[in-house]
Design an enzyme around this catalytic site. Structure first.
Site, mmCIF file in Angstrom:
data_model
loop_
_atom_site.group_PDB
_atom_site.id
_atom_site.type_symbol
_atom_site.label_atom_id
_atom_site.label_comp_id
_atom_site.label_asym_id
_atom_site.label_seq_id
_atom_site.Cartn_x
_atom_site.Cartn_y
_atom_site.Cartn_z
ATOM 1 C CG ASP A 29 -2.269 0.574 0.968
ATOM 2 O OD1 ASP A 29 -2.355 1.418 0.059
ATOM 3 O OD2 ASP A 29 -3.234 0.236 1.671
ATOM 4 C CG ASP A 78 -9.734 1.959 -0.389
ATOM 5 O OD1 ASP A 78 -8.834 1.928 -1.243
ATOM 6 O OD2 ASP A 78 -9.521 2.006 0.833
HETATM 7 C C1 GLA Z 1 -6.049 1.384 1.784
HETATM 8 C C2 GLA Z 1 -6.236 0.340 0.694
HETATM 9 C C3 GLA Z 1 -7.304 -0.649 1.111
HETATM 10 C C4 GLA Z 1 -6.904 -1.300 2.424
HETATM 11 C C5 GLA Z 1 -6.669 -0.242 3.485
HETATM 12 C C6 GLA Z 1 -6.081 -0.833 4.749
HETATM 13 O O1 GLA Z 1 -7.165 2.211 1.933
HETATM 14 O O2 GLA Z 1 -6.573 0.933 -0.533
HETATM 15 O O3 GLA Z 1 -7.487 -1.624 0.111
HETATM 16 O O4 GLA Z 1 -5.745 -2.061 2.223
HETATM 17 O O5 GLA Z 1 -5.762 0.764 3.025
HETATM 18 O O6 GLA Z 1 -5.825 0.111 5.726
#
Ligand code: GLA
Length: 415
Positions: free
Chosen positions: A156, A217
């Site tokens: 990430d 997301d």
């Molecule tokens: C980000 C990512 C998500 C998830 C969260 C975890 O928002 O895009 O897919 O992994 O972090 O904290």
């Protein structure tokens, strides 16, 4: 001398390129985040908190309920597993929630014929505030994951700068390669750069990551599915050509089996993600999923289309004034998949059309299999009129393959 330099440069380029040979078709499996988030309260919610128990239970379901055998083999941990770093700087899992360690979970997954995925973040902290993998920690963490026998890493990008990401993602790709263990590499990099050129260099990504998150997301709602779809469609001229075996766009997890989608919408997400050659990571509770939702996710023809060996991403090819859209994906053996998608909110819509509208040419005779109902239609020519009935926020999905080339049969019968 020149030859040696050229050879050396070629060799270096190869080391920098992601040539791990993995994910020739989009990955399939289960990922904790969307459904289970950062629920770490195992006292209050022992069955749903992020813990080895949750992953072992999902592993059991993947292995015993038909998922693994259809290709859903990745069992992926997301954020909130980390306990800290030890005195030598090695990452360690939260000892209360993962008392046997990640290597134990990897063993457990492997014993069931599954693969284990893990999560890290290239910044100072993960998105939920756990220790990150700063640039100086990349090699060490890659080695830790390899020592644990992990099979996939989602890296990430929270709490990092653009510059750190530009350095960090290729560095991690090289570090994973250097461990000698095949570890598929999932990058959130482009999502942190707006997802588009010139800030995102898709050629570089293709050589760095096995798949990547381009956009926001996913959340447990139809609105979120639509916003992701809209973004992917409006940029399909950029995104469609960069997908292929070993390197995929990732519109994020499947919500099917959760709370936000109706039955029609669940079918629509599955069909549209399949057209997009998307990774199929379910984020749901496999312990309680309904037979109806299982049917959507376990549809063998759907999975065959998603996993087509050509690995060509599909596109939206028609947008009607009636709010019907048609998506098409070319497949191996001259087959294609079509999705008729309704954005209407009134009633089942009778959509009249013919294959010629979707760029099917000339002299072929097609057989159609309806992916959800199994119904077949034979003898369709490109000018044959047909009607499909599409429910509001639903889809009809067809798998089409040519059965006969009319021109050739005409010629042959003339001989
Ligand atoms: C980000 C990512 C998500 C998830 C969260 C975890 O928002 O895009 O897919 O992994 O972090 O904290």
């Amino acid at each position: 001398m020149l030859l040696r330099t050229v050879l050396l440069l070629t060799l270096m380029a190869q080391v920098l390129m992601l040539e791990n040979g993995l994910l020739r078709t989009p990955p399939m499996g289960w990922l904790a985040w969307e459904r289970f988030r950062c629920n770490i309260d195992c006292d209050e919610d022992p069955n749903n908190c992020i813990s080895e128990k949750l992953f072992m239970e999902m592993a059991d379901r993947l292995a015993q309920d038909g998922w693994r055998d259809l290709g859903y083999v990745y069992l992926n941990i997301d954020d909130c597993w980390i306990g800290g770093r030890d005195v030598q700087g090695f990452l360690v899992p939260d000892s209360k929630r993962f008392p046997h360690g990640i290597d134990f979970l990897a063993d457990y997954a492997h014993s069931l014929g599954l693969k284990l995925g893990i999560y890290a973040d290239i910044g100072n902290l993960t998105c939920m505030g756990y220790p990150g993998t700063t640039l100086d920690k990349i090699e060490q963490d890659a080695q830790t994951f390899a020592d644990w026998e992990v099979d996939m890493l989602k890296l990430d990008g929270c709490f990092s700068t653009s510059q750190e990401r530009a350095e960090g993602y290729p560095k991690m790709a090289a570090a994973l390669n250097a461990t000698g263990r095949p570890i598929a590499f999932s990058c959130s990099w482009p999502a942190y750069e707006g997802g588009l050129p010139p800030r995102v260099d898709y050629e570089l990504l293709t050589n760095t990551c096995n798949f990547w998150r381009n956009y926001d997301d996913i959340q447990d709602s139809w609105k979120s599915v639509l916003s992701i779809l809209d973004w992917f469609v409006s940029h399909q001229n950029i995104l469609q050509p960069v997908a292929g075996p070993g390197h995929w766009n990732d519109p994020d997890m499947l919500l099917i089996g959760n709370f936000g989608l109706s039955f029609e919408q669940a079918q629509a997400q599955m069909a549209l993600w399949t057209i997009l050659a998307a990774p199929l990571f379910m984020s749901n509770d496999l312990r309680t999923i309904s037979p109806q939702n299982m049917d959507i996710l376990q549809n063998p023809l759907m999975i065959k289309i998603n996993q087509d060996p050509l690995g060509i991403q599909g596109r939206r090819i028609v947008k009607e004034k009636s709010d019907i859209e048609v998506y098409k994906r070319p497949l191996s053996r001259q087959a294609t998949a079509l999705v008729f998608f309704s954005r209407r909110t009134d009633m089942p819509y009778h959509y009249h059309s013919s294959l010629s509208r979707f760029n099917y040419s000339g002299s072929r005779l097609y057989e159609v299999q309806n992916v959800f109902t199994g119904e077949t239609i034979s003898g369709l020519q490109n000018n044959t009129n047909f009607t499909v009935i599409i429910n509001p926020s639903g889809v009809v999905m067809w798998y089409l393959y040519p059965t006969k080339n009319l021109e050739i049969s005409k010629l042959m019968s003339q001989e």
